[in-house]
Design an enzyme around this catalytic site. Structure first.
Site, mmCIF file in Angstrom:
data_model
loop_
_atom_site.group_PDB
_atom_site.id
_atom_site.type_symbol
_atom_site.label_atom_id
_atom_site.label_comp_id
_atom_site.label_asym_id
_atom_site.label_seq_id
_atom_site.Cartn_x
_atom_site.Cartn_y
_atom_site.Cartn_z
ATOM 1 N N LYS A 190 0.854 -1.192 0.000
ATOM 2 C CA LYS A 190 0.000 0.000 0.000
ATOM 3 C C LYS A 190 0.888 1.240 0.000
ATOM 4 O O LYS A 190 1.542 1.561 0.986
ATOM 5 C CB LYS A 190 -0.922 0.048 1.223
ATOM 6 C CG LYS A 190 -1.989 1.132 1.012
ATOM 7 C CD LYS A 190 -2.596 1.699 2.256
ATOM 8 C CE LYS A 190 -1.815 2.797 2.904
ATOM 9 N NZ LYS A 190 -1.663 4.030 2.115
ATOM 10 N N GLU A 266 10.435 1.120 10.055
ATOM 11 C CA GLU A 266 11.474 2.091 9.641
ATOM 12 C C GLU A 266 10.844 3.460 9.803
ATOM 13 O O GLU A 266 9.974 3.838 9.010
ATOM 14 C CB GLU A 266 11.854 1.890 8.168
ATOM 15 C CG GLU A 266 12.397 0.525 7.816
ATOM 16 C CD GLU A 266 13.846 0.353 8.194
ATOM 17 O OE1 GLU A 266 14.492 1.338 8.590
ATOM 18 O OE2 GLU A 266 14.335 -0.782 8.113
ATOM 19 N N CYS A 300 14.267 10.644 5.608
ATOM 20 C CA CYS A 300 14.295 10.168 6.996
ATOM 21 C C CYS A 300 15.678 10.331 7.596
ATOM 22 O O CYS A 300 15.835 10.591 8.767
ATOM 23 C CB CYS A 300 13.855 8.711 7.042
ATOM 24 S SG CYS A 300 14.783 7.675 5.913
ATOM 25 N N GLU A 397 11.368 16.165 14.147
ATOM 26 C CA GLU A 397 11.637 15.942 12.726
ATOM 27 C C GLU A 397 10.823 16.946 11.910
ATOM 28 O O GLU A 397 9.619 17.075 12.106
ATOM 29 C CB GLU A 397 11.231 14.515 12.343
ATOM 30 C CG GLU A 397 11.532 14.203 10.888
ATOM 31 C CD GLU A 397 11.113 12.794 10.485
ATOM 32 O OE1 GLU A 397 10.000 12.369 10.846
ATOM 33 O OE2 GLU A 397 11.895 12.129 9.784
HETATM 34 P P1 NAD Z 1 3.091 8.491 7.406
HETATM 35 O O1 NAD Z 1 3.475 7.722 8.613
HETATM 36 O O2 NAD Z 1 2.086 9.574 7.557
HETATM 37 O O3 NAD Z 1 2.542 7.516 6.272
HETATM 38 C C1 NAD Z 1 3.260 6.383 5.858
HETATM 39 C C2 NAD Z 1 2.284 5.336 5.368
HETATM 40 O O4 NAD Z 1 1.422 4.977 6.445
HETATM 41 C C3 NAD Z 1 1.376 5.804 4.241
HETATM 42 O O5 NAD Z 1 1.184 4.747 3.330
HETATM 43 C C4 NAD Z 1 0.068 6.118 4.954
HETATM 44 O O6 NAD Z 1 -1.063 5.959 4.134
HETATM 45 C C5 NAD Z 1 0.062 5.073 6.055
HETATM 46 N N1 NAD Z 1 -0.735 5.481 7.208
HETATM 47 C C6 NAD Z 1 -0.949 6.741 7.679
HETATM 48 N N2 NAD Z 1 -1.767 6.700 8.757
HETATM 49 C C7 NAD Z 1 -2.069 5.392 8.971
HETATM 50 C C8 NAD Z 1 -2.872 4.711 9.931
HETATM 51 N N3 NAD Z 1 -3.520 5.368 10.895
HETATM 52 N N4 NAD Z 1 -2.948 3.364 9.856
HETATM 53 C C9 NAD Z 1 -2.295 2.680 8.888
HETATM 54 N N5 NAD Z 1 -1.543 3.278 7.946
HETATM 55 C C10 NAD Z 1 -1.417 4.618 7.988
HETATM 56 O O7 NAD Z 1 4.464 9.051 6.824
HETATM 57 P P2 NAD Z 1 4.684 9.935 5.526
HETATM 58 O O8 NAD Z 1 4.226 11.312 5.807
HETATM 59 O O9 NAD Z 1 4.168 9.242 4.327
HETATM 60 O O10 NAD Z 1 6.291 9.892 5.447
HETATM 61 C C11 NAD Z 1 7.094 10.671 6.257
HETATM 62 C C12 NAD Z 1 7.663 9.883 7.412
HETATM 63 O O11 NAD Z 1 8.275 8.683 6.951
HETATM 64 C C13 NAD Z 1 8.766 10.646 8.130
HETATM 65 O O12 NAD Z 1 8.600 10.524 9.517
HETATM 66 C C14 NAD Z 1 10.029 9.933 7.680
HETATM 67 O O13 NAD Z 1 11.124 10.058 8.548
HETATM 68 C C15 NAD Z 1 9.561 8.537 7.558
HETATM 69 N N6 NAD Z 1 10.455 7.750 6.692
HETATM 70 C C16 NAD Z 1 11.271 6.831 7.270
HETATM 71 C C17 NAD Z 1 12.163 6.101 6.477
HETATM 72 C C18 NAD Z 1 13.067 5.067 7.088
HETATM 73 O O14 NAD Z 1 13.581 4.251 6.321
HETATM 74 N N7 NAD Z 1 13.298 5.053 8.384
HETATM 75 C C19 NAD Z 1 12.204 6.323 5.110
HETATM 76 C C20 NAD Z 1 11.363 7.273 4.555
HETATM 77 C C21 NAD Z 1 10.488 7.983 5.363
#
Ligand code: NAD
Length: 493
Positions: A190, A266, A300, A397
């Protein structure tokens, strides 16, 4: 070598007809007609209406993956055959590199040249790497007395749900999908609701490359509905999540409230980049600026806390500011652009709020801070110095192009500052002193420490975090540990 002009990309964008339907059980699936809009960050214009997965579509995708795992050929194939399928998949990604790069630039705003040269290269390389190692893994036969035979074998764990963010829509997906498939698992992916188009296209490419139906499914939909449904799903054995720490917590709860599926996280970061007084100040500054502004700061691992020894702080900060001012913020489809648009209007508001609060807390704005007065979500690369360790900008962040510069006077203080974070994803150290480099990289709690560089590495080294940056590792042979179970077989002879 990519030699397309701005006009070429604009024409290709006008002709692009993105995939807007799910990929379930080897076929396109339009769902029940419910859709959600995807907007282009470059100008705020509508890009596509995409099928919105609800419980029904998630059930269908999970059931297809379950069937493909329980009774299908994929987990039972000779590993070399799975490997060949993954290599064909990699070839197919490469053959569609231009289209996928354009799709990513349009849906999440990064420069198309970076999507092409960095992201798509990484995605194809990842499928190829796991394809190539699929038949090179060996199990264990521990020594026993002569009346017994012990076998310790790695078995695919089952159905993997991969939920990923928008900042590297296909790299984050490939880091999960490729090892999971190589291990013999089946997958439901997803993508983030901001960037579903490239992932939906990947589903179709997998089918064209010959992956059997149900082995790789892609559903588009919002986190709190489709993401939650996957998190709670009884047919899912493993959740592989990349995203924010806040949503990572939800996934742990979903597992607890359902079948205790394994959860790999992650998550976010606030990575320190330590510059000792003996470092090459200009090399450190160039890397610091590149690291924090690359991908609009939506990284990230972004080295968003620059910790500089006070004796060289002005020199290093001045050089970072100069680099920041030299960046060309603009249309992601223009090959001259070095920083594109932030992913959404909401995200731009969030990042600007961090800037406003840093000002109010007394940090000094050295450059940037303003949005560009044009359609789209553009922000100037921003540098604050005189940031105190207790300010929000030193702790939270931002996930945008905003650097916080802090100073220190001793190595111990640098280590203390570096570790004064709930996160532990990555860190940088700049020094010509070998002992100091080793001391600091041991003392800093982070999944990756880069010395005299940043963001370097290959597929053969693991990637992941400690503390609230998550656990488990993507990339390398270690990623396979997430998608396999150890089985012990003890045979009396
Ligand atoms: P997010 O957590 O808002 O969303 C990530 C995914 O989770 C999306 O597919 C979203 O639809 C889903 N999601 C959101 N709310 C949910 C819920 N309540 N239940 C289930 N799924 C849900 O993050 P984002 O805004 O897409 O990305 C930014 C974040 O990702 C930053 O914190 C960044 O540091 C992190 N990130 C981490 C890595 C890593 O490898 N550690 C890599 C890239 C990004």
């Amino acid at each position: 070598m990519l030699r397309l002009s701005h006009q070429d990309w604009l024409e290709r964008a006008a002709r692009l007809r993105p995939m807007t339907v799910h990929h379930i059980d080897g076929a396109d699936h339009a769902g029940d007609g419910d859709t959600f809009p995807v907007v282009a960050p470059r100008d705020g214009s509508p890009l596509a209406d995409v099928a919105r997965a609800g419980q029904r579509e998630v059930d269908l995708a999970a059931a297809a993956a379950r069937r493909a795992f329980d009774t299908g050929a994929w987990p039972r194939l000779a590993p070399a055959e799975r490997g060949r399928a993954l290599i064909r998949f990699a070839d197919s990604v490469e053959a569609h590199r231009e289209e996928l790069a354009l799709t990513i630039a349009l849906e999440m705003g990064k420069p198309v040249t970076e999507a092409y040269t960095i992201e798509l290269r990484a995605v194809a390389a990842c499928f190829r790497w796991y394809g190539e190692i699929a038949d090179k893994l060996v199990d264990e036969a521990p020594q026993t007395a002569s009346d017994a035979l012990a076998l310790v074998t790695r078995e695919p764990v089952g159905v993997v749900a991969a939920v990923v963010p928008w900042n590297f829509p296909l790299t984050m997906a490939a880091w999960k999908v490729a090892p999971a498939l190589a291990a013999g698992c089946t997958v439901v992916l997803k993508p983030a609701e901001q960037s579903p188009l490239s992932a939906l296209r990947l589903g179709r490419l997998a089918a064209e490359a010959g992956l059997p139906p149900g082995v790789f499914n892609v559903v588009a939909g919002e986190g709190p509905t489709a993401g939650r449904a996957l998190g709670l799903h009884p047919d899912v054995d493993v959740l592989a999540f990349t995203g924010s720490t806040a949503v990572g917590r939800h996934f742990l709860r979903y597992a607890a409230d359902s079948n205790l599926k394994r959860v790999w996280l992650e998550l976010g970061g606030k990575s320190p980049n330590i510059v000792l007084p003996d470092a090459d100040p200009l090399a450190a500054a160039a890397s610091a600026a590149w690291g924090v502004f690359f991908n609009q700061g939506e990284m990230c691992t972004a080295p968003s806390r620059l910790l500089v020894h006070s004796s060289i702080a002005d020199r290093v900060t001045d050089a970072v500011v100069e680099r920041a001012r030299a960046l060309r913020v603009g249309d992601p489809l223009d090959p001259a652009t070095t920083m594109g648009a932030l992913v959404s209007a909401e995200h731009l508001v969030r990042v600007r709020d961090h800037i406003t609060r840093a000002h109010a807390a007394g940090a000094r704005l050295r450059t940037g801070g303003a949005r560009l007065e044009r359609a789209g979500h553009y922000l100037e690369p921003t540098v604050f110095d005189r940031v105190a360790p207790d300010m929000a900008l030193a702790r939270e962040e931002v996930f945008g192009p905003v650097l916080a510069v802090l100073t220190f006077d001793t190595e111990d203080e640098a280590i203390r500052l570096a570790n004064a974070s709930e996160y532990g994803l990555a860190a940088g150290v700049w020094t010509t002193n070998l002992s100091a480099a080793h001391r600091i990289s041991r003392a800093v709690r982070a999944g990756t420490v880069w010395v005299n560089c940043y963001e370097e590495g290959g597929l053969n080294v693991p990637f992941g975090g400690v503390k609230q940056s998550g656990h488990g590792r993507d990339k390398s042979l270690h990623a396979l540990e997430k998608y396999t179970d150890l089985k012990t077989t003890w045979i009396a002879l």
